[in-house]
Design a protein around this motif. Structure first.
Motif, PDB file in Angstrom:
ATOM      1  N   THR A  46       0.806  -1.224   0.000  1.00  0.00           N
ATOM      2  CA  THR A  46       0.000   0.000   0.000  1.00  0.00           C
ATOM      3  C   THR A  46       0.836   1.270   0.000  1.00  0.00           C
ATOM      4  OG1 THR A  46      -0.130   0.010   2.422  1.00  0.00           O
ATOM      5  CG2 THR A  46      -1.865  -1.172   1.226  1.00  0.00           C
ATOM      6  N   ARG A  47       2.136   1.140  -0.109  1.00  0.00           N
ATOM      7  CA  ARG A  47       3.036   2.292  -0.036  1.00  0.00           C
ATOM      8  C   ARG A  47       3.374   2.822  -1.433  1.00  0.00           C
ATOM      9  NH1 ARG A  47       1.855   2.192   4.650  1.00  0.00           N
ATOM     10  NH2 ARG A  47       1.171   4.206   3.839  1.00  0.00           N
ATOM     11  N   ARG A  48       3.669   4.114  -1.513  1.00  0.00           N
ATOM     12  CA  ARG A  48       4.115   4.736  -2.763  1.00  0.00           C
ATOM     13  C   ARG A  48       5.487   4.208  -3.157  1.00  0.00           C
ATOM     14  NH1 ARG A  48       5.731   9.406  -1.914  1.00  0.00           N
ATOM     15  NH2 ARG A  48       5.447  10.381  -3.957  1.00  0.00           N
ATOM     16  N   VAL A  49       6.363   4.051  -2.151  1.00  0.00           N
ATOM     17  CA  VAL A  49       7.735   3.587  -2.357  1.00  0.00           C
ATOM     18  C   VAL A  49       7.889   2.235  -1.684  1.00  0.00           C
ATOM     19  CG1 VAL A  49      10.165   4.081  -1.866  1.00  0.00           C
ATOM     20  CG2 VAL A  49       8.620   5.939  -2.512  1.00  0.00           C
ATOM     21  N   THR A  50       8.598   1.336  -2.304  1.00  0.00           N
ATOM     22  CA  THR A  50       8.697  -0.032  -1.784  1.00  0.00           C
ATOM     23  C   THR A  50      10.133  -0.500  -1.612  1.00  0.00           C
ATOM     24  OG1 THR A  50       8.584  -0.955  -4.036  1.00  0.00           O
ATOM     25  CG2 THR A  50       6.493  -0.642  -2.860  1.00  0.00           C
ATOM     26  N   VAL A  51      11.104   0.425  -1.628  1.00  0.00           N
ATOM     27  CA  VAL A  51      12.503   0.023  -1.533  1.00  0.00           C
ATOM     28  C   VAL A  51      13.184   0.687  -0.345  1.00  0.00           C
ATOM     29  CG1 VAL A  51      12.671  -0.338  -4.016  1.00  0.00           C
ATOM     30  CG2 VAL A  51      13.334   1.867  -3.053  1.00  0.00           C
ATOM     31  N   ALA A  52      14.246   0.047   0.124  1.00  0.00           N
ATOM     32  CA  ALA A  52      15.099   0.555   1.194  1.00  0.00           C
ATOM     33  C   ALA A  52      16.408  -0.215   1.120  1.00  0.00           C
ATOM     34  CB  ALA A  52      14.440   0.383   2.563  1.00  0.00           C
ATOM     35  N   ALA A  53      17.374   0.172   1.940  1.00  0.00           N
ATOM     36  CA  ALA A  53      18.655  -0.536   1.997  1.00  0.00           C
ATOM     37  C   ALA A  53      18.665  -1.389   3.265  1.00  0.00           C
ATOM     38  CB  ALA A  53      19.817   0.449   2.003  1.00  0.00           C
ATOM     39  N   GLU A 169      11.714  -0.411   9.675  1.00  0.00           N
ATOM     40  CA  GLU A 169      10.508  -1.058  10.191  1.00  0.00           C
ATOM     41  C   GLU A 169       9.272  -0.343   9.637  1.00  0.00           C
ATOM     42  OE1 GLU A 169       8.818   1.075  12.543  1.00  0.00           O
ATOM     43  OE2 GLU A 169      10.427   2.475  12.033  1.00  0.00           O
ATOM     44  N   PRO A 170       8.098  -0.966   9.735  1.00  0.00           N
ATOM     45  CA  PRO A 170       6.926  -0.449   9.021  1.00  0.00           C
ATOM     46  C   PRO A 170       6.438   0.913   9.495  1.00  0.00           C
ATOM     47  CG  PRO A 170       6.335  -2.328  10.413  1.00  0.00           C
ATOM     48  CD  PRO A 170       7.827  -2.272  10.365  1.00  0.00           C
ATOM     49  N   GLY A 171       6.582   1.229  10.795  1.00  0.00           N
ATOM     50  CA  GLY A 171       6.054   2.483  11.307  1.00  0.00           C
ATOM     51  C   GLY A 171       6.723   3.707  10.708  1.00  0.00           C
ATOM     52  N   GLN A 172       8.044   3.785  10.843  1.00  0.00           N
ATOM     53  CA  GLN A 172       8.770   4.928  10.300  1.00  0.00           C
ATOM     54  C   GLN A 172       8.725   4.936   8.771  1.00  0.00           C
ATOM     55  OE1 GLN A 172      10.122   7.524  11.760  1.00  0.00           O
ATOM     56  NE2 GLN A 172       9.682   6.852  13.831  1.00  0.00           N
ATOM     57  N   PHE A 173       8.763   3.758   8.173  1.00  0.00           N
ATOM     58  CA  PHE A 173       8.677   3.674   6.715  1.00  0.00           C
ATOM     59  C   PHE A 173       7.379   4.296   6.224  1.00  0.00           C
ATOM     60  CE2 PHE A 173       8.085   1.838   2.559  1.00  0.00           C
ATOM     61  CZ  PHE A 173       9.361   1.726   2.042  1.00  0.00           C
ATOM     62  N   ALA A 174       6.269   3.942   6.878  1.00  0.00           N
ATOM     63  CA  ALA A 174       4.963   4.496   6.497  1.00  0.00           C
ATOM     64  C   ALA A 174       4.915   6.000   6.721  1.00  0.00           C
ATOM     65  CB  ALA A 174       3.859   3.800   7.294  1.00  0.00           C
ATOM     66  N   LEU A 175       5.524   6.461   7.817  1.00  0.00           N
ATOM     67  CA  LEU A 175       5.528   7.888   8.127  1.00  0.00           C
ATOM     68  C   LEU A 175       6.243   8.687   7.039  1.00  0.00           C
ATOM     69  CD1 LEU A 175       4.894  10.131  10.212  1.00  0.00           C
ATOM     70  CD2 LEU A 175       7.115   9.645  11.248  1.00  0.00           C
ATOM     71  N   PHE A 176       7.436   8.251   6.671  1.00  0.00           N
ATOM     72  CA  PHE A 176       8.189   8.971   5.649  1.00  0.00           C
ATOM     73  C   PHE A 176       7.526   8.857   4.279  1.00  0.00           C
ATOM     74  CE2 PHE A 176      11.501   8.971   8.838  1.00  0.00           C
ATOM     75  CZ  PHE A 176      12.176  10.154   8.588  1.00  0.00           C
ATOM     76  N   ASP A 177       6.913   7.707   4.009  1.00  0.00           N
ATOM     77  CA  ASP A 177       6.232   7.532   2.734  1.00  0.00           C
ATOM     78  C   ASP A 177       5.001   8.425   2.652  1.00  0.00           C
ATOM     79  OD1 ASP A 177       5.979   5.989   0.181  1.00  0.00           O
ATOM     80  OD2 ASP A 177       4.086   5.381   1.097  1.00  0.00           O
ATOM     81  N   ALA A 178       4.206   8.453   3.715  1.00  0.00           N
ATOM     82  CA  ALA A 178       3.010   9.291   3.731  1.00  0.00           C
ATOM     83  C   ALA A 178       3.366  10.771   3.630  1.00  0.00           C
ATOM     84  CB  ALA A 178       2.195   9.030   4.993  1.00  0.00           C
ATOM     85  N   GLY A 179       4.514  11.143   4.199  1.00  0.00           N
ATOM     86  CA  GLY A 179       4.977  12.519   4.115  1.00  0.00           C
ATOM     87  C   GLY A 179       5.632  12.862   2.791  1.00  0.00           C
ATOM     88  N   GLY A 194      17.390  17.013 -10.136  1.00  0.00           N
ATOM     89  CA  GLY A 194      16.495  15.875 -10.280  1.00  0.00           C
ATOM     90  C   GLY A 194      16.384  14.992  -9.062  1.00  0.00           C
ATOM     91  N   ARG A 195      16.892  15.424  -7.918  1.00  0.00           N
ATOM     92  CA  ARG A 195      16.768  14.605  -6.709  1.00  0.00           C
ATOM     93  C   ARG A 195      15.300  14.553  -6.275  1.00  0.00           C
ATOM     94  NH1 ARG A 195      19.245  19.373  -5.576  1.00  0.00           N
ATOM     95  NH2 ARG A 195      18.414  20.681  -3.890  1.00  0.00           N
ATOM     96  N   ARG A 196      14.893  13.368  -5.779  1.00  0.00           N
ATOM     97  CA  ARG A 196      13.483  13.168  -5.479  1.00  0.00           C
ATOM     98  C   ARG A 196      13.201  12.894  -4.013  1.00  0.00           C
ATOM     99  NH1 ARG A 196      10.701  11.713 -10.099  1.00  0.00           N
ATOM    100  NH2 ARG A 196       8.843  12.164  -8.854  1.00  0.00           N
ATOM    101  N   GLY A 197      14.233  12.724  -3.185  1.00  0.00           N
ATOM    102  CA  GLY A 197      13.982  12.463  -1.772  1.00  0.00           C
ATOM    103  C   GLY A 197      14.948  11.452  -1.200  1.00  0.00           C
ATOM    104  N   LEU A 198      14.673  11.033   0.029  1.00  0.00           N
ATOM    105  CA  LEU A 198      15.543  10.099   0.752  1.00  0.00           C
ATOM    106  C   LEU A 198      15.023   8.676   0.650  1.00  0.00           C
ATOM    107  CD1 LEU A 198      14.168   9.138   3.731  1.00  0.00           C
ATOM    108  CD2 LEU A 198      14.474  11.568   4.169  1.00  0.00           C
ATOM    109  N   LEU A 199      15.859   7.730   1.044  1.00  0.00           N
ATOM    110  CA  LEU A 199      15.464   6.339   1.227  1.00  0.00           C
ATOM    111  C   LEU A 199      16.058   5.848   2.532  1.00  0.00           C
ATOM    112  CD1 LEU A 199      15.960   4.912  -2.387  1.00  0.00           C
ATOM    113  CD2 LEU A 199      13.778   5.348  -1.236  1.00  0.00           C
ATOM    114  N   LEU A 200      15.321   5.019   3.239  1.00  0.00           N
ATOM    115  CA  LEU A 200      15.773   4.520   4.536  1.00  0.00           C
ATOM    116  C   LEU A 200      16.740   3.360   4.368  1.00  0.00           C
ATOM    117  CD1 LEU A 200      12.383   4.618   6.497  1.00  0.00           C
ATOM    118  CD2 LEU A 200      14.235   6.301   6.530  1.00  0.00           C
ATOM    119  N   GLY A 201      17.534   3.125   5.413  1.00  0.00           N
ATOM    120  CA  GLY A 201      18.479   2.023   5.399  1.00  0.00           C
ATOM    121  C   GLY A 201      18.779   1.526   6.794  1.00  0.00           C
ATOM    122  N   ASP A 202      19.079   0.249   6.917  1.00  0.00           N
ATOM    123  CA  ASP A 202      19.520  -0.321   8.195  1.00  0.00           C
ATOM    124  C   ASP A 202      20.876   0.260   8.580  1.00  0.00           C
ATOM    125  OD1 ASP A 202      17.323  -1.998   8.269  1.00  0.00           O
ATOM    126  OD2 ASP A 202      18.414  -3.778   7.568  1.00  0.00           O
TER     127      ASP A 202
END
Length: 379
Positions: A46-53, A169-179, A194-202
């Motif tokens: 259900t997320r706009r973005v589905t990738v992370a490191a 984890e899903p909580g912060q991922f959803a927060l950043f995605d929704a924002g 052309g930068r589009r934003g950040l991506l999360l990583g472990d």
């Protein structure tokens, strides 16, 4: 100030999607190959973005942190007896409780607070000194390092362990995605057009900081934390101050504490997350703090390959900055598409860059206008 030059990094360890261990982090940032891929740890349908490191096989956050602390202590040559009385400063996500399993970036049990986690880790790893937790978002770990260095420089303690961890984890991922902060094109492009934003990583890391008495143990320091600075701008809950005044003050504070001029900085591992406003504000901060030297000093953001590890970012980036400086090769700024007039900096774009520099800055910034700068030296 002479006192600020006695905090030495004697043991380091880190885990990210680039691999396990310090050597893997250095190799990964120098290779410049982004580690982003589909998230398999939880459902992103259900997320706009589905990738992370993310690390392919990861334990609970508690176990990962304990392993990192033990590895850093071993790298520093500390046996269990030598850890007695050593303080633990821990940077993790705040809130009422940590999660419950690897998919949640978990603590040991539902309801475990960061303070309890710090106590559990200290007991498990043989650190019998006091514990302190840092939950100030993306400056958590760098603030902990600054506090550790300050205590060592004052002569309050001889040795401190700083540890930090964040597992996607899903909580912060959803927060950043929704924002709408996550990059919909699946790439982090710091300072680039052309930068589009950040991506999360472990990110899980631990370091041992010791006073100069370490030399009597025959341990060769990885690097020295020669200066640090912290400043707030309180401009907006989420947006950076466009002129970069707070971050510039943090950089100035680090240089002043080290007693060094701007020209001494040979590399900057920038906070740059790949978002439009924050990257431009950071470029303005560097030009404000370094003056004309900002046109010359090589700059990159290793978040472009290992992602944004939130509370752990400051420590993971300190480790890779110190290792790269010691190795004599600077990480490339991955994801580069072309220059942006809002970010007039000397960005490392064509692969790793050889260097003979002896000092580097690593910068972090957080929501609410918190800014940190750590200045490390080698040689």
């Amino acid at each position: 100030m002479v006192e600020a030059r006695v905090a030495q990094l004697t043991g380091v360890h880190a885990v990210s999607a680039l691999g396990r261990g310090a050597d893997a982090q250095l190799a990964g940032v120098l290779a410049g190959v982004p580690a982003f891929g589909p998230v398999g740890r939880f459902d992103t349908a259900t997320r706009r973005v589905t990738v992370a490191a993310t690390v392919p096989e990861v334990a609970t956050l508690t176990d990962e942190l304990a392993d990192a602390i033990d590895a850093a202590c071993r790298a520093a040559g500390l046996d269990r007896a030598q850890r007695t009385g050593c303080a633990l400063l821990l940077a993790v996500h705040g809130g009422p409780a940590l999660g419950t399993g690897p998919a949640a970036g978990a603590g040991p049990a539902l309801g475990t607070s960061p303070a309890v986690l710090a106590g559990l880790l200290a007991a498990r790893c043989g650190l019998s000194g006091h514990t302190r937790v840092y939950t100030s978002a993306c400056v958590s770990a760098s603030t902990a390092v600054a506090d550790a260095a300050a205590r060592i420089s004052r002569g309050d303690v001889e040795r401190v362990v700083v540890a930090a961890g964040y597992l996607v984890e899903p909580g912060q991922f959803a927060l950043f995605d929704a924002g709408r902060a996550l990059a919909v094109d699946g790439a982090v492009r710091p300072f680039s057009a052309g930068r589009r934003g950040l991506l999360l990583g472990d990110g899980v890391a631990a370091v041992v900081l010791e006073s100069s008495t370490v030399r009597r143990r025959g341990v060769e320091p990885v690097a020295t934390v020669v200066g640090w600075g912290r400043a707030g701008d309180a401009f907006h809950p989420c947006q950076p101050e466009p002129g970069g005044t707070g971050l510039a003050r943090a950089v100035g504070g680090a240089l002043h504490r080290a007693g060094l001029p701007p020209e001494s900085v040979g590399y900057v591992n920038a906070n740059a997350t790949g978002t439009a406003q924050s990257d431009a504000a950071e470029a303005a901060a560097l030009r404000r703090a370094l003056g004309g030297h900002a046109n010359r000093v090589p700059v990159s953001s290793t978040k472009s390959v290992h992602g944004h590890a939130l509370e752990a970012s400051g420590l993971l980036e300190l480790v890779v900055t110190a290792l790269a400086l010691r190795h004599g090769e600077l990480p490339v700024n991955a994801g580069w598409l072309g220059p942006d007039d809002a970010c007039p900096l000397n960005v490392v774009t064509n692969g790793p860059q050889k260097t003979e520099a002896t000092h580097a800055l690593t910068l972090n910034a957080a929501f609410g206008g918190a800014n940190t700068a750590l200045l490390v030296g080698v040689g």
